[in-house]
Design a protein around this motif. Structure first.
Motif, PDB file in Angstrom:
ATOM      1  N   GLU A   1       0.827  -1.205   0.000  1.00 31.38           N
ATOM      2  CA  GLU A   1       0.000   0.000   0.000  1.00 31.38           C
ATOM      3  C   GLU A   1       0.866   1.262   0.000  1.00 31.38           C
TER       4      GLU A   1
ATOM      5  N   SER B   1       3.407   1.510  -3.299  1.00 28.60           N
ATOM      6  CA  SER B   1       2.728   1.800  -4.568  1.00 28.60           C
ATOM      7  C   SER B   1       2.382   3.287  -4.667  1.00 28.60           C
TER       8      SER B   1
ATOM      9  N   ARG C   1       1.008  -1.591  -9.770  1.00 31.58           N
ATOM     10  CA  ARG C   1      -0.331  -1.309  -9.253  1.00 31.58           C
ATOM     11  C   ARG C   1      -0.472   0.133  -8.784  1.00 31.58           C
ATOM     12  N   GLU C   2      -1.660   0.648  -8.975  1.00 30.34           N
ATOM     13  CA  GLU C   2      -2.035   1.916  -8.355  1.00 30.34           C
ATOM     14  C   GLU C   2      -2.346   1.610  -6.888  1.00 30.34           C
TER      15      GLU C   2
ATOM     16  N   ASP D   1      -4.862   2.163  -5.005  1.00 31.25           N
ATOM     17  CA  ASP D   1      -6.212   1.652  -4.742  1.00 31.25           C
ATOM     18  C   ASP D   1      -6.427   0.225  -5.260  1.00 31.25           C
ATOM     19  N   GLU D   2      -5.417  -0.323  -5.941  1.00 28.02           N
ATOM     20  CA  GLU D   2      -5.525  -1.695  -6.453  1.00 28.02           C
ATOM     21  C   GLU D   2      -4.922  -2.724  -5.496  1.00 28.02           C
TER      22      GLU D   2
ATOM     23  N   THR E   1      -5.620  -4.856  -2.993  1.00 28.07           N
ATOM     24  CA  THR E   1      -6.828  -5.414  -2.380  1.00 28.07           C
ATOM     25  C   THR E   1      -6.592  -6.804  -1.808  1.00 28.07           C
TER      26      THR E   1
END
Length: 182
Positions: free
Chosen positions: A34, A37, A45-46, A48-49, A51
């Motif tokens: 998190e 990125s 990955r962004e 928000d990706e 997950t």
């Protein structure tokens, strides 16, 4: 795969421990994804990706520990997680059995102190010991610090992927494919 912990010294003389990721590290690994990125544009990955669930990360770690060809090596400073380096086969086919992929990333505050270089050197030594003949990686073309490190370790650029990534702001980034014979 499992390896014995390795102690190294970074350029500031700090003791860094390189060891296997274990299930107890799952939350640190997710938090790391998190944060990093958002810190760098060089990952796929962004923010928000990110997950991945705790259970998915534990499963990934356990698969690495049980594998005889994959390694998730983490770096810690005073017990605090600061980055990782991974090794995995390119595929499960005989024709690909000589190839492995490596990946590395550190929290930005720990870059430039020789930690990444030591991690990669250790992972490449493990790869060679496992019988892999070449290590491969993909790097964003304008990530000059990473490319300089890879070249210092013997990687060479063999190709480019134009417009490999498209950022949320609409800009593109190309990537280089690099390989090192082991």
């Amino acid at each position: 795969m499992k390896i014995e912990p390795i102690e190294i010294r970074d350029k500031l003389g700090r003791t860094i421990v390189l060891r296997n990721a274990i299930p107890d590290d799952a939350n640190d690994l997710i938090r790391y994804l998190e944060v990093i990125s958002a810190e760098t544009p060089y990952l796929i990955r962004e923010p928000d990706e990110i997950t991945i669930t705790h259970e998915q990360e534990v499963s990934f770690i356990n698969n690495c520990l049980a594998s005889n060809k994959s390694l998730m090596l983490i770096a810690t400073l005073n017990g605090k997680y600061i980055g990782n380096c991974s090794l995995s086969p390119i595929g499960n086919y005989k024709r690909y059995s000589h190839r492995c992929e490596v990946a590395i990333a550190l929290y930005q505050e720990f870059c430039g102190y020789g930690i990444g270089k030591s991690m990669l050197e250790n992972v490449l030594e493990v790869a060679k010991g496992l019988g892999f003949e070449q290590a491969e990686l993909e790097v964003i073309s304008d990530n000059r610090n990473a490319i300089a490190l890879y070249e210092k370790l013997g990687f060479k650029k063999y190709g480019s992927f134009p417009d490999n990534m498209k950022y949320a702001n609409g800009e593109y980034a190309s990537a280089d494919w690099m390989m090192k014979k082991l």
